[in-house]
Design a protein around this motif. Sequence first.
Motif, mmCIF file in Angstrom:
data_model
loop_
_atom_site.group_PDB
_atom_site.id
_atom_site.type_symbol
_atom_site.label_atom_id
_atom_site.label_comp_id
_atom_site.label_asym_id
_atom_site.label_seq_id
_atom_site.Cartn_x
_atom_site.Cartn_y
_atom_site.Cartn_z
ATOM 1 N N UNK A 15 0.804 -1.229 0.000
ATOM 2 C CA UNK A 15 0.000 0.000 0.000
ATOM 3 C C UNK A 15 0.831 1.270 0.000
ATOM 4 N N UNK A 16 2.075 1.214 0.477
ATOM 5 C CA UNK A 16 2.907 2.424 0.518
ATOM 6 C C UNK A 16 3.293 2.904 -0.870
ATOM 7 N N UNK A 17 3.069 2.084 -1.909
ATOM 8 C CA UNK A 17 3.362 2.516 -3.273
ATOM 9 C C UNK A 17 2.209 3.326 -3.864
ATOM 10 N N UNK A 18 1.108 3.450 -3.137
ATOM 11 C CA UNK A 18 -0.061 4.180 -3.648
ATOM 12 C C UNK A 18 -0.109 5.594 -3.084
ATOM 13 N N UNK A 19 -0.310 6.555 -3.967
ATOM 14 C CA UNK A 19 -0.582 7.915 -3.502
ATOM 15 C C UNK A 19 -1.989 7.960 -2.908
ATOM 16 N N UNK A 20 -2.241 8.878 -1.995
ATOM 17 C CA UNK A 20 -3.569 8.947 -1.368
ATOM 18 C C UNK A 20 -4.672 9.229 -2.379
ATOM 19 N N UNK A 21 -5.865 8.760 -2.039
ATOM 20 C CA UNK A 21 -7.032 9.044 -2.879
ATOM 21 C C UNK A 21 -7.187 10.542 -3.071
ATOM 22 N N UNK A 22 -6.935 11.321 -2.034
ATOM 23 C CA UNK A 22 -7.105 12.775 -2.113
ATOM 24 C C UNK A 22 -6.228 13.375 -3.206
ATOM 25 N N UNK B 253 -5.438 11.984 -6.056
ATOM 26 C CA UNK B 253 -6.073 11.719 -7.351
ATOM 27 C C UNK B 253 -7.386 12.475 -7.513
ATOM 28 N N UNK B 254 -8.092 12.688 -6.428
ATOM 29 C CA UNK B 254 -9.305 13.508 -6.505
ATOM 30 C C UNK B 254 -8.937 14.925 -6.932
ATOM 31 N N UNK B 255 -7.919 15.478 -6.300
ATOM 32 C CA UNK B 255 -7.462 16.824 -6.662
ATOM 33 C C UNK B 255 -7.002 16.855 -8.112
ATOM 34 N N UNK B 256 -6.294 15.834 -8.527
ATOM 35 C CA UNK B 256 -5.786 15.775 -9.891
ATOM 36 C C UNK B 256 -6.936 15.656 -10.896
ATOM 37 N N UNK B 257 -7.927 14.843 -10.578
ATOM 38 C CA UNK B 257 -9.081 14.687 -11.472
ATOM 39 C C UNK B 257 -9.804 16.020 -11.659
ATOM 40 N N UNK B 258 -9.979 16.760 -10.583
ATOM 41 C CA UNK B 258 -10.635 18.069 -10.689
ATOM 42 C C UNK B 258 -9.781 19.047 -11.493
ATOM 43 N N UNK B 259 -8.462 18.966 -11.324
ATOM 44 C CA UNK B 259 -7.567 19.803 -12.121
ATOM 45 C C UNK B 259 -7.716 19.484 -13.608
ATOM 46 N N UNK B 260 -7.780 18.213 -13.931
ATOM 47 C CA UNK B 260 -7.942 17.810 -15.337
ATOM 48 C C UNK B 260 -9.208 18.406 -15.932
ATOM 49 N N UNK B 261 -10.293 18.338 -15.199
ATOM 50 C CA UNK B 261 -11.554 18.895 -15.694
ATOM 51 C C UNK B 261 -11.404 20.389 -15.978
ATOM 52 N N UNK B 262 -10.667 21.056 -15.120
ATOM 53 C CA UNK B 262 -10.440 22.480 -15.333
ATOM 54 C C UNK B 262 -9.609 22.777 -16.565
ATOM 55 N N UNK C 127 -13.852 5.451 -4.831
ATOM 56 C CA UNK C 127 -13.791 6.660 -4.013
ATOM 57 C C UNK C 127 -13.526 7.887 -4.885
ATOM 58 N N UNK C 128 -12.664 7.746 -5.871
ATOM 59 C CA UNK C 128 -12.376 8.873 -6.771
ATOM 60 C C UNK C 128 -13.599 9.179 -7.626
ATOM 61 N N UNK C 129 -14.222 8.127 -8.157
ATOM 62 C CA UNK C 129 -15.403 8.330 -9.001
ATOM 63 C C UNK C 129 -16.546 8.973 -8.227
ATOM 64 N N UNK C 130 -16.674 8.630 -6.942
ATOM 65 C CA UNK C 130 -17.725 9.225 -6.118
ATOM 66 C C UNK C 130 -17.440 10.705 -5.869
ATOM 67 N N UNK C 131 -16.183 11.036 -5.650
ATOM 68 C CA UNK C 131 -15.821 12.430 -5.361
ATOM 69 C C UNK C 131 -15.841 13.294 -6.618
ATOM 70 N N UNK C 132 -15.593 12.675 -7.776
ATOM 71 C CA UNK C 132 -15.553 13.416 -9.049
ATOM 72 C C UNK C 132 -16.471 12.691 -10.036
ATOM 73 N N UNK C 133 -17.774 12.934 -9.979
ATOM 74 C CA UNK C 133 -18.720 12.191 -10.817
ATOM 75 C C UNK C 133 -18.493 12.379 -12.314
#
Length: 316
Positions: free
Chosen positions: A185-192, A194-203, A222-228
């Motif tokens: 699990x330490x190889x994974x960046x936090x969900x937060x 990717x959520x921030x990154x997904x919102x940046x992409x939309x922008x 979790x990402x899909x729920x935060x960024x529909x």
Amino acid sequence: MSSSAPSPRRILVVKLGAFGDFVVALAAMKAIRQTHADAHLTLLTTPPFVGLAEASGLFDAVRGDGRPSGFAGQVRLALDLRRARFDRVYDLQRNDRTRLFFHVLRFGRPGLEWSGIFPGATFYIADPREPRRHAAVRYADQLRVAGITVPPYPDLGFLHGDLTPLPPLPERFVLLVPGGAPQRPAKRAPVATYVSLARHCLGQGLTPVLVGTDKEADVLDAIALAVPEALSLRGRTDFGQLASLARRAAGAVGNDTGPMHLVAVAGCPSVVLFSAESDPVENRPWADQVVTLQRPHLRDLPADEVAAALDGVVRG
């Protein structure tokens, strides 16, 4: 070896895994095939990579039974390989399992040629841990001893997938690969992140497309729920489809995980996130459009820094 020695007719290539390392090794495999165009090449690998190896067209036969359980199973496999009477072995796995093959296959067969890291091999090369170097460099060094030149990068031009079963793709999108091996699990960046990154992409006018397996459902959902607005393809992409998606995407961001190797090598400009669990010097995707970011703990890698790196690769 004398230039008058006969060319090997039956060749075994050993590459069991893991995913990213298998993709890296495709360049070495292609070089072996080109060098021995008329020989019968057999690949020994594991089930996840049989389809990829067959699609490559590099081998006359592909065996997926390369990692039997238990020492007795390993001995049985070694004896079965011995009965195949190979003339040469290219050991691209280079570990204790293939050390057993080395001894069993060569016993009483001094004419069997072996390329690898075990003393006594026909084409022997030492494999010191220092200086640190990428697996691709290690393979190239190994095959150079056997007179083979490896191309600079792997080629996934053979790999394609049908995208029509997937939901309609947006015109411009970025692949996000937020998963990874559950046991690390330490190889994974936090969900937060990717959520921030997904919102940046939309922008930026880019739709985030989430890819991964059902084993990574917790992160992807979790990402899909935060960024529909994101498009989740969880559990819906095989290797071929992932390669085809990578060729259409404007860029990709992911953890140090196998699918990111495939995405980058398929030609997608990529940002790959590393923690202290792995070393980008040795393990980064082996492609020419890759940016790596590293922190001892990925929770300490600012999402803004990841977004800036993605903007850079998307701009080219």
